[in-house]
Design an enzyme around this catalytic site. Structure first.
Site, PDB file in Angstrom:
ATOM      1  CG  PHE A 241      -2.161  -0.707   0.767  1.00 28.63           C
ATOM      2  CD1 PHE A 241      -2.821  -0.788  -0.312  1.00 28.63           C
ATOM      3  CD2 PHE A 241      -2.779  -1.639   1.881  1.00 28.63           C
ATOM      4  CE1 PHE A 241      -4.171  -1.336  -0.637  1.00 28.63           C
ATOM      5  CE2 PHE A 241      -3.906  -2.393   1.488  1.00 28.63           C
ATOM      6  CZ  PHE A 241      -4.561  -2.188   0.230  1.00 28.63           C
ATOM      7  CD  GLU A 368      -1.883   1.884  -9.148  1.00 27.13           C
ATOM      8  OE1 GLU A 368      -1.804   1.864  -7.731  1.00 27.13           O
ATOM      9  OE2 GLU A 368      -0.796   1.908  -9.656  1.00 27.13           O
TER      10      GLU A 368
HETATM   11  P1  TGC Z   1      -6.707  -2.360   6.024  1.00 29.01           P
HETATM   12  O1  TGC Z   1      -7.499  -3.014   7.448  1.00 29.01           O
HETATM   13  O2  TGC Z   1      -7.585  -1.134   5.603  1.00 29.01           O
HETATM   14  O3  TGC Z   1      -5.399  -2.090   6.079  1.00 29.01           O
HETATM   15  C1  TGC Z   1      -4.437  -3.185   6.314  1.00 29.01           C
HETATM   16  C2  TGC Z   1      -3.227  -2.793   6.786  1.00 29.01           C
HETATM   17  O4  TGC Z   1      -2.581  -1.847   5.480  1.00 29.01           O
HETATM   18  C3  TGC Z   1      -2.463  -0.463   5.998  1.00 29.01           C
HETATM   19  N1  TGC Z   1      -2.826   0.450   5.067  1.00 29.01           N
HETATM   20  C4  TGC Z   1      -2.202   1.304   4.435  1.00 29.01           C
HETATM   21  N2  TGC Z   1      -0.709   1.344   4.611  1.00 29.01           N
HETATM   22  C5  TGC Z   1      -0.175   2.577   3.825  1.00 29.01           C
HETATM   23  N3  TGC Z   1      -1.167   3.284   2.917  1.00 29.01           N
HETATM   24  C6  TGC Z   1      -2.300   3.148   2.815  1.00 29.01           C
HETATM   25  N4  TGC Z   1      -2.781   3.461   1.643  1.00 29.01           N
HETATM   26  C7  TGC Z   1      -2.729   1.924   3.322  1.00 29.01           C
HETATM   27  N5  TGC Z   1      -4.243   1.256   3.480  1.00 29.01           N
HETATM   28  C8  TGC Z   1      -3.958   0.627   4.259  1.00 29.01           C
HETATM   29  C9  TGC Z   1      -3.306  -0.583   7.120  1.00 29.01           C
HETATM   30  O5  TGC Z   1      -2.958   0.560   8.042  1.00 29.01           O
HETATM   31  C10 TGC Z   1      -3.003  -1.721   7.682  1.00 29.01           C
HETATM   32  O6  TGC Z   1      -2.019  -1.765   8.640  1.00 29.01           O
HETATM   33  P2  TGC Z   1      -1.863  -2.850  10.052  1.00 29.01           P
HETATM   34  O7  TGC Z   1      -0.206  -2.424  10.308  1.00 29.01           O
HETATM   35  O8  TGC Z   1      -2.831  -2.156  10.944  1.00 29.01           O
HETATM   36  O9  TGC Z   1      -2.122  -4.135   9.607  1.00 29.01           O
HETATM   37  O10 TGC Z   1      -6.993  -3.454   4.987  1.00 29.01           O
HETATM   38  P3  TGC Z   1      -8.178  -4.240   4.150  1.00 29.01           P
HETATM   39  O11 TGC Z   1      -7.867  -5.814   3.850  1.00 29.01           O
HETATM   40  O12 TGC Z   1      -9.508  -4.033   4.898  1.00 29.01           O
HETATM   41  O13 TGC Z   1      -7.992  -3.425   2.840  1.00 29.01           O
HETATM   42  C11 TGC Z   1      -9.188  -3.045   2.221  1.00 29.01           C
HETATM   43  C12 TGC Z   1      -9.017  -2.277   1.000  1.00 29.01           C
HETATM   44  C13 TGC Z   1      -9.877  -2.214   0.094  1.00 29.01           C
HETATM   45  C14 TGC Z   1      -9.004  -0.820   1.367  1.00 29.01           C
HETATM   46  C15 TGC Z   1      -7.698  -2.532   0.328  1.00 29.01           C
HETATM   47  O14 TGC Z   1      -7.520  -3.882   0.204  1.00 29.01           O
HETATM   48  C16 TGC Z   1      -7.450  -1.939  -1.142  1.00 29.01           C
HETATM   49  O15 TGC Z   1      -7.262  -0.729  -1.311  1.00 29.01           O
HETATM   50  N6  TGC Z   1      -7.803  -2.665  -2.272  1.00 29.01           N
HETATM   51  C17 TGC Z   1      -7.561  -2.316  -3.825  1.00 29.01           C
HETATM   52  C18 TGC Z   1      -6.579  -3.017  -4.210  1.00 29.01           C
HETATM   53  C19 TGC Z   1      -5.599  -2.318  -4.995  1.00 29.01           C
HETATM   54  O16 TGC Z   1      -5.458  -1.150  -5.234  1.00 29.01           O
HETATM   55  N7  TGC Z   1      -4.908  -2.960  -5.645  1.00 29.01           N
HETATM   56  C20 TGC Z   1      -3.880  -2.319  -6.766  1.00 29.01           C
HETATM   57  C21 TGC Z   1      -2.947  -3.572  -7.266  1.00 29.01           C
HETATM   58  S1  TGC Z   1      -1.757  -2.796  -8.126  1.00 29.01           S
HETATM   59  C22 TGC Z   1      -2.411  -2.124  -9.680  1.00 29.01           C
HETATM   60  O17 TGC Z   1      -3.373  -2.114  -9.904  1.00 29.01           O
HETATM   61  C23 TGC Z   1      -0.986  -1.593 -10.456  1.00 29.01           C
HETATM   62  S2  TGC Z   1      -1.826  -1.136 -11.961  1.00 29.01           S
HETATM   63  C24 TGC Z   1      -0.455  -0.033 -12.228  1.00 29.01           C
HETATM   64  C25 TGC Z   1      -0.489   0.967 -13.659  1.00 29.01           C
HETATM   65  O18 TGC Z   1      -0.482  -0.359 -14.536  1.00 29.01           O
HETATM   66  O19 TGC Z   1      -0.233   1.845 -13.599  1.00 29.01           O
HETATM   67  P1  FAD Z   2     -12.880  -7.035  -8.414  1.00 20.78           P
HETATM   68  O1  FAD Z   2     -12.107  -6.797  -6.989  1.00 20.78           O
HETATM   69  O2  FAD Z   2     -13.347  -8.365  -8.527  1.00 20.78           O
HETATM   70  O3  FAD Z   2     -13.919  -5.928  -8.447  1.00 20.78           O
HETATM   71  C1  FAD Z   2     -15.179  -5.925  -9.177  1.00 20.78           C
HETATM   72  C2  FAD Z   2     -16.075  -4.985  -8.950  1.00 20.78           C
HETATM   73  O4  FAD Z   2     -16.648  -5.149  -7.558  1.00 20.78           O
HETATM   74  C3  FAD Z   2     -15.626  -3.863  -9.234  1.00 20.78           C
HETATM   75  O5  FAD Z   2     -16.758  -2.793  -9.728  1.00 20.78           O
HETATM   76  C4  FAD Z   2     -15.294  -3.314  -7.311  1.00 20.78           C
HETATM   77  O6  FAD Z   2     -15.273  -1.951  -7.650  1.00 20.78           O
HETATM   78  C5  FAD Z   2     -16.712  -3.920  -6.792  1.00 20.78           C
HETATM   79  N1  FAD Z   2     -16.339  -4.313  -5.586  1.00 20.78           N
HETATM   80  C6  FAD Z   2     -15.039  -4.931  -4.960  1.00 20.78           C
HETATM   81  N2  FAD Z   2     -15.279  -5.010  -3.824  1.00 20.78           N
HETATM   82  C7  FAD Z   2     -16.532  -4.360  -3.227  1.00 20.78           C
HETATM   83  C8  FAD Z   2     -17.330  -4.185  -1.966  1.00 20.78           C
HETATM   84  N3  FAD Z   2     -16.833  -4.762  -0.893  1.00 20.78           N
HETATM   85  N4  FAD Z   2     -18.479  -3.648  -2.303  1.00 20.78           N
HETATM   86  C9  FAD Z   2     -18.894  -3.246  -3.572  1.00 20.78           C
HETATM   87  N5  FAD Z   2     -18.312  -3.494  -4.611  1.00 20.78           N
HETATM   88  C10 FAD Z   2     -17.187  -4.040  -4.616  1.00 20.78           C
HETATM   89  N6  FAD Z   2      -2.520  -5.423 -10.434  1.00 20.78           N
HETATM   90  C11 FAD Z   2      -1.113  -5.634  -9.598  1.00 20.78           C
HETATM   91  O7  FAD Z   2      -0.867  -6.062  -8.857  1.00 20.78           O
HETATM   92  N7  FAD Z   2      -0.091  -5.104 -10.427  1.00 20.78           N
HETATM   93  C12 FAD Z   2      -0.246  -4.516 -11.748  1.00 20.78           C
HETATM   94  O8  FAD Z   2       0.560  -4.238 -12.229  1.00 20.78           O
HETATM   95  C13 FAD Z   2      -1.621  -4.556 -12.335  1.00 20.78           C
HETATM   96  N8  FAD Z   2      -1.826  -3.851 -13.592  1.00 20.78           N
HETATM   97  C14 FAD Z   2      -3.015  -3.924 -14.002  1.00 20.78           C
HETATM   98  C15 FAD Z   2      -3.159  -3.676 -15.251  1.00 20.78           C
HETATM   99  C16 FAD Z   2      -4.473  -3.792 -15.936  1.00 20.78           C
HETATM  100  C17 FAD Z   2      -4.479  -3.641 -17.508  1.00 20.78           C
HETATM  101  C18 FAD Z   2      -5.636  -4.125 -15.347  1.00 20.78           C
HETATM  102  C19 FAD Z   2      -6.793  -4.416 -15.887  1.00 20.78           C
HETATM  103  C20 FAD Z   2      -5.433  -4.437 -13.744  1.00 20.78           C
HETATM  104  C21 FAD Z   2      -4.326  -4.566 -13.273  1.00 20.78           C
HETATM  105  N9  FAD Z   2      -3.892  -4.640 -11.993  1.00 20.78           N
HETATM  106  C22 FAD Z   2      -2.528  -5.098 -11.541  1.00 20.78           C
HETATM  107  C23 FAD Z   2      -5.017  -5.279 -11.257  1.00 20.78           C
HETATM  108  C24 FAD Z   2      -6.076  -4.370 -10.576  1.00 20.78           C
HETATM  109  O9  FAD Z   2      -5.291  -3.549  -9.618  1.00 20.78           O
HETATM  110  C25 FAD Z   2      -7.464  -5.033 -10.211  1.00 20.78           C
HETATM  111  O10 FAD Z   2      -7.996  -5.203 -11.506  1.00 20.78           O
HETATM  112  C26 FAD Z   2      -8.130  -4.101  -9.330  1.00 20.78           C
HETATM  113  O11 FAD Z   2      -7.717  -3.960  -8.073  1.00 20.78           O
HETATM  114  C27 FAD Z   2      -9.508  -4.622  -9.284  1.00 20.78           C
HETATM  115  O12 FAD Z   2      -9.783  -6.112  -9.123  1.00 20.78           O
HETATM  116  P2  FAD Z   2     -10.662  -6.974 -10.010  1.00 20.78           P
HETATM  117  O13 FAD Z   2     -10.151  -6.924 -11.439  1.00 20.78           O
HETATM  118  O14 FAD Z   2     -10.196  -8.351  -9.482  1.00 20.78           O
HETATM  119  O15 FAD Z   2     -12.002  -6.683  -9.631  1.00 20.78           O
END
Ligand code: TGC
Ligand code: FAD
Length: 388
Positions: A241, A368
């Protein structure tokens, strides 16, 4: 008296430092002269030119915020945002390649790596010689990374990794992957290098979005990772994160850069398009849409700018990043769709660029942290209730 600048209504240009202005100018020239001419074919053919990483390195855009000893140039968060704005004005996929390298692969090594890891990887990554990727997401747990199944177990001299990651930007061309895996139930970061036995990457094809960016999976079958490749200084979700905070912030600028491109293109188009004996730009409906685009774009940039200054002084919180990432991606997507509509049929062609931006921004709004997931992060902060 000052005159109103339709393309910079709050005079952001006048509030940048000289360095920031120069960096933005360099990014704009590079993006318009070197990236724009090849993006239509890259998107059509679904190819990413590896040479772009080297070019970005030569321009000093990879890991630009890091100190000089690691190949960076210590630029401000605002400068980093301006680079994202200019690169994404051409294509979200190119900005993706850059932000993954800078914020998701270099940053964790810088923030949580050993001195040996930093010296070994960062200067070559800054030069674009080595490409990194970031493996957090798994096929079964996108929005819920805490549920990851990828596991590490301690073995003599290091760790054995098993599992897999999905949707990983740059993975098929990467020389190293920062992989997040559970060791005794606790999330840790591992630097997995190309050539480690059992480490595979396969391209994901047929994307209808971000086609100029290469995306793949990561396979991990009994991969031995030496002790020297464990990121020593972080445990738990805070590790990934912390990287996402940087990348999401950059995306807030980048998405609006894409929207800004669409706004300019639409203004040009409606100025020239003659219908019913007058240019489209003379119509009230059209002017209202342009005013709405302008308003959202420049409010979006102001928010990103304010957040950048907070990040520079250290006075920021993650929720503010969620607010800006969510707002700017959602608004940019709506603007790109509107721009496509206002171009009429011409809007569906590659040469007009607007539909490509709209298609790309579908991903940017999802990765993200999806748009609704950031709403839940904000909702939890507002109410104290977790609704995930
Ligand atoms: P939660 O209980 O909220 O937090 C768990 C632990 O993590 C810490 N934490 C953070 N620390 C720093 N910065 C932040 N933004 C943080 N958010 C949370 C938090 O303090 C806690 O620490 P500790 O020490 O107390 O354990 O965790 P949760 O499981 O309830 O999280 C829920 C949620 C939805 C907020 C989180 O899982 C989330 O943000 N999900 C979205 C996943 C996501 O963003 N995936 C991205 C994958 S990478 C990507 O998409 C790259 S694409 C890039 C590109 O091509 O440009
Ligand atoms: P899901 O988590 O299955 O979500 C599906 C839908 O459900 C969404 O509309 C979401 O908003 C909704 N939803 C989810 N949870 C809830 C809830 N609790 N209540 C209500 N609605 C909810 N990841 C990496 O780690 N590294 C990368 O480099 C990276 N690059 C990427 C590049 C591309 C082109 C794409 C498409 C994705 C990439 N990702 C990467 C992954 C990306 O971060 C995930 O696609 C994203 O986090 C969403 O996860 P998911 O696709 O599994 O959707």
């Amino acid at each position: 008296a000052q005159t109103f600048k339709w393309d910079d209504p709050f005079d952001m240009d006048g509030r940048l430092t000289e360095d920031e202005r120069a960096i933005q100018q360099a990014a704009r020239s590079y993006a318009r002269e070197k990236l724009l001419p090849r993006v239509v074919a890259a998107f059509r053919d679904e190819t990413f030119d590896r040479a772009i990483m080297t070019e970005l390195g030569e321009m000093g855009f990879l890991g630009a915020m890091l100190p000089e000893q690691y190949g960076g140039s210590g630029v401000s968060h605002v400068a980093y945002g301006l680079i994202a704005r200019e690169i994404e004005a051409v294509d979200s996929g190119y900005r993706s390649a850059m932000s993954v390298q800078s914020s998701l692969a270099m940053y964790p090594i810088y923030a949580f790596g050993s001195e040996e890891q930093k010296m070994r990887f960062l200067p070559r990554m800054a030069a674009g010689e080595l490409v990194g990727c970031f493996g957090l997401t798994e096929a079964d747990g996108g929005s819920d990374p805490a549920s990851m199944k990828t596991k590490a177990e301690a073995v003599e001299g290091g760790y054995r990794l098993n599992g897999g990651k999905y949707w990983i930007t740059n993975s098929p061309i990467s020389d190293l992957a920062v992989v997040w895996a559970k060791l005794d139930g606790v999330i840790r970061g591992f630097i997995v290098e190309r050539g480690f036995e059992g480490f595979t990457t396969t391209k994901i094809g047929d994307k209808l979005s971000l086609r100029a960016s290469i995306t793949g999976d990561i396979g991990l079958t009994d991969v031995f990772v030496p002790e020297a490749n464990l990121l020593p200084s972080v445990k738990g979700l805070r590790g990934p994160f912390s990287c996402l905070n940087k990348a999401r912030y950059g995306i807030a600028w980048g998405a609006m850069g894409a929207a800004e491109f669409c706004f300019h293109a639409t203004r040009d188009y409606v100025g020239e398009r003659m219908l019913f004996g007058r240019p489209l730009s003379s119509r009230q409906l059209v002017q209202k849409k342009l005013a709405e685009m302008q308003t959202e774009i420049f409010l979006g940039f102001e928010g990103a700018y304010a957040l950048g200054r907070l990040l520079d002084t250290g006075a920021w919180v993650p929720e503010a990043i969620s607010l800006m990432k969510r707002n700017n991606c959602g608004k940019a997507l709506a603007i790109a769709r509107e721009a496509r509509d206002m171009h009429g049929g011409a809007g569906i062609t590659g040469e007009m660029h607007v539909m490509r931006h709209a298609m790309n921004l579908e991903t940017v709004n999802t990765y993200e942290g999806a748009h609704d997931v950031h709403a839940l992060i904000l909702g939890r902060a507002i109410t104290g209730e977790s609704a995930f």
